[in-house]
Motif scaffolding. Sequence first.
Motif, short mmCIF file in Angstrom:
data_model
loop_
_atom_site.label_atom_id
_atom_site.label_comp_id
_atom_site.label_asym_id
_atom_site.label_seq_id
_atom_site.Cartn_x
_atom_site.Cartn_y
_atom_site.Cartn_z
N VAL A 69 -3.98 58.37 76.14
CA VAL A 69 -3.57 59.50 76.96
C VAL A 69 -4.29 59.42 78.30
O VAL A 69 -5.52 59.33 78.36
CB VAL A 69 -3.88 60.85 76.26
CG1 VAL A 69 -3.63 62.01 77.19
CG2 VAL A 69 -3.05 60.98 75.00
N ARG A 127 0.23 67.18 82.42
CA ARG A 127 0.70 67.96 83.56
C ARG A 127 1.79 68.92 83.11
O ARG A 127 2.66 68.56 82.31
CB ARG A 127 1.27 67.01 84.63
CG ARG A 127 1.64 67.70 85.95
CD ARG A 127 2.32 66.70 86.89
NE ARG A 127 1.48 65.54 87.15
CZ ARG A 127 0.54 65.49 88.08
NH1 ARG A 127 0.32 66.56 88.85
NH2 ARG A 127 -0.17 64.39 88.25
N LEU A 153 3.79 67.94 79.99
CA LEU A 153 4.06 66.50 79.88
C LEU A 153 2.77 65.75 79.59
O LEU A 153 1.77 65.91 80.29
CB LEU A 153 4.68 65.99 81.19
CG LEU A 153 5.40 64.64 81.16
CD1 LEU A 153 6.64 64.74 80.28
CD2 LEU A 153 5.77 64.22 82.57
N VAL A 154 2.78 64.94 78.54
CA VAL A 154 1.63 64.10 78.19
C VAL A 154 1.98 62.67 78.55
O VAL A 154 2.95 62.10 78.01
CB VAL A 154 1.30 64.21 76.69
CG1 VAL A 154 0.16 63.24 76.33
CG2 VAL A 154 0.91 65.64 76.33
N HIS A 155 1.21 62.09 79.45
CA HIS A 155 1.41 60.70 79.83
C HIS A 155 0.45 59.85 79.01
O HIS A 155 -0.77 59.97 79.11
CB HIS A 155 1.14 60.51 81.32
CG HIS A 155 1.26 59.08 81.77
ND1 HIS A 155 2.46 58.39 81.77
CD2 HIS A 155 0.32 58.20 82.22
CE1 HIS A 155 2.25 57.16 82.20
NE2 HIS A 155 0.98 57.02 82.49
N HIS A 156 1.00 58.97 78.15
CA HIS A 156 0.17 58.14 77.28
C HIS A 156 0.67 56.70 77.28
O HIS A 156 1.61 56.36 78.01
CB HIS A 156 0.10 58.71 75.86
CG HIS A 156 1.43 58.92 75.21
ND1 HIS A 156 2.07 57.95 74.47
CD2 HIS A 156 2.25 60.01 75.17
CE1 HIS A 156 3.21 58.41 74.01
NE2 HIS A 156 3.35 59.67 74.41
N GLY A 216 4.36 56.02 77.10
CA GLY A 216 5.25 56.66 78.07
C GLY A 216 4.93 58.13 78.22
O GLY A 216 3.84 58.60 77.89
N ASP A 217 5.91 58.89 78.73
CA ASP A 217 5.75 60.33 78.93
C ASP A 217 6.45 61.09 77.80
O ASP A 217 7.55 60.70 77.37
CB ASP A 217 6.34 60.76 80.27
CG ASP A 217 5.53 60.23 81.44
OD1 ASP A 217 4.37 59.85 81.23
OD2 ASP A 217 6.08 60.18 82.56
N GLU A 218 5.82 62.17 77.35
CA GLU A 218 6.38 62.95 76.25
C GLU A 218 6.18 64.43 76.56
O GLU A 218 5.09 64.84 76.97
CB GLU A 218 5.67 62.56 74.95
CG GLU A 218 6.44 62.89 73.70
CD GLU A 218 5.84 62.22 72.46
OE1 GLU A 218 6.23 62.61 71.36
OE2 GLU A 218 5.00 61.30 72.63
#
Length: 433
Positions: free
Chosen positions: A230, A234, A243-246, A249-251
Amino acid sequence: MRIAVIGGGIAGLVAAWKLSQRHAVTLFERHAAPGLVASSVTLDGIASGLRVDVPLRVFYPGYYPTLTRLYAELGVATEPVDYATTFSGGDGRVYFRWRNARLGGWSMPYVLPQDVASVRGWRVAQGALHFRARARAAQAAGDLGGASIGEFVAAERIAPEFVEGLLLPAIATIATCSTADARAYPAAVVLGYANAGVARQSVRRARDGADAVAAKLLAGITRVQCQAGVAAVRRVMDAGQVLVHHAAGDEAFDHVVFATQANQAQTLLADAAPDEAAALAAFRYRALEVLMHSDPALMPERRADWSPVNARVCAEHEQPESTIWINRVQPGLRHAAPLFQTVMPQRSPREDSLLGHARFERPLVGAGSAAALASLRALHAQPGRRVWWCGSYAEAGVPLLESAVLSALAVAARVEADADATPTGGRLAASTA
């Protein structure tokens, strides 16, 4: 709702487990295994396959009621352990030794005459009795205000041999902080811990270690993603999502729960508002080092002086060294070669004896902690909140397993309240996101 929990320590596991009972939860963990067991050591030889928690995790029911209830609900078996302690100086000589006679879940502390044969030893013992009496009276009166434990013992004229030789090293060992940090601990927090039954109740551990606790909690979590990578979180204001950017990808999620340290959460939350950044920045941390080894040189000089816990208190070191004799605490190792876990080491064990080396950060509690917690509670009370925080730092008291579990359950309850109050299943209109 779709919920992300970031961090697989005890707080993250409990939050994800609780919320998974009604929602689709993803637990993100940066390590290859959940953080609760990421640093555990697997042994070879006579104890082949047996695992030792790093750091060792023990509790006593009086100060850990929420954890105790959680273990009962999960069906985690616990057992009493001997946590008697020897206090030595830098010369290796023992100046005080505390033992406990255990009967079931109860414990009776005592010292033997040879342990307090010196003038220093007697003054430590007398100071302990004086402190115990004054601690009970002060807590009952409720007039501690914002006094630190250093200010309290000075005002009560508690023997300095007890304060410097036992009280402050004990606080520093339990809270894994420096002696100066221990002196600054709020008196109300220290007395709350001391008066909750630590002298009367047996210290306990999960019989099969943290692995058993983690397995029970993981079995109830919707989805677990280790080595998640992670990088940022945002909020998407017009969609009412986070939005979790890991690494993959983004989820998008309806809620995100940070079960990391406050300083890590501050770094990950890319759009932190000023009040959020200020609240998270108010929590302070101290680095912590733990060594797993087999070197008896870090124990008291005489084998007869060895206790399950062995504190080394030296004026030239800013924090006491604590070496746990694992064989005495973990029954499965009773017949194995001596094995030790040293916390906040002042010395290094032989290189060929080293079995594990872990570094952590532990929350500090001081004069500003109450205000920091109030700020965090104010954030959680804001309407339309989508981002939450839990961990051992996020509840009052010594930051231990109890506060981590309590904060996780509190955050889960707030998220549930949002789900129940929002007809759209947790999604809010853009104007309130």
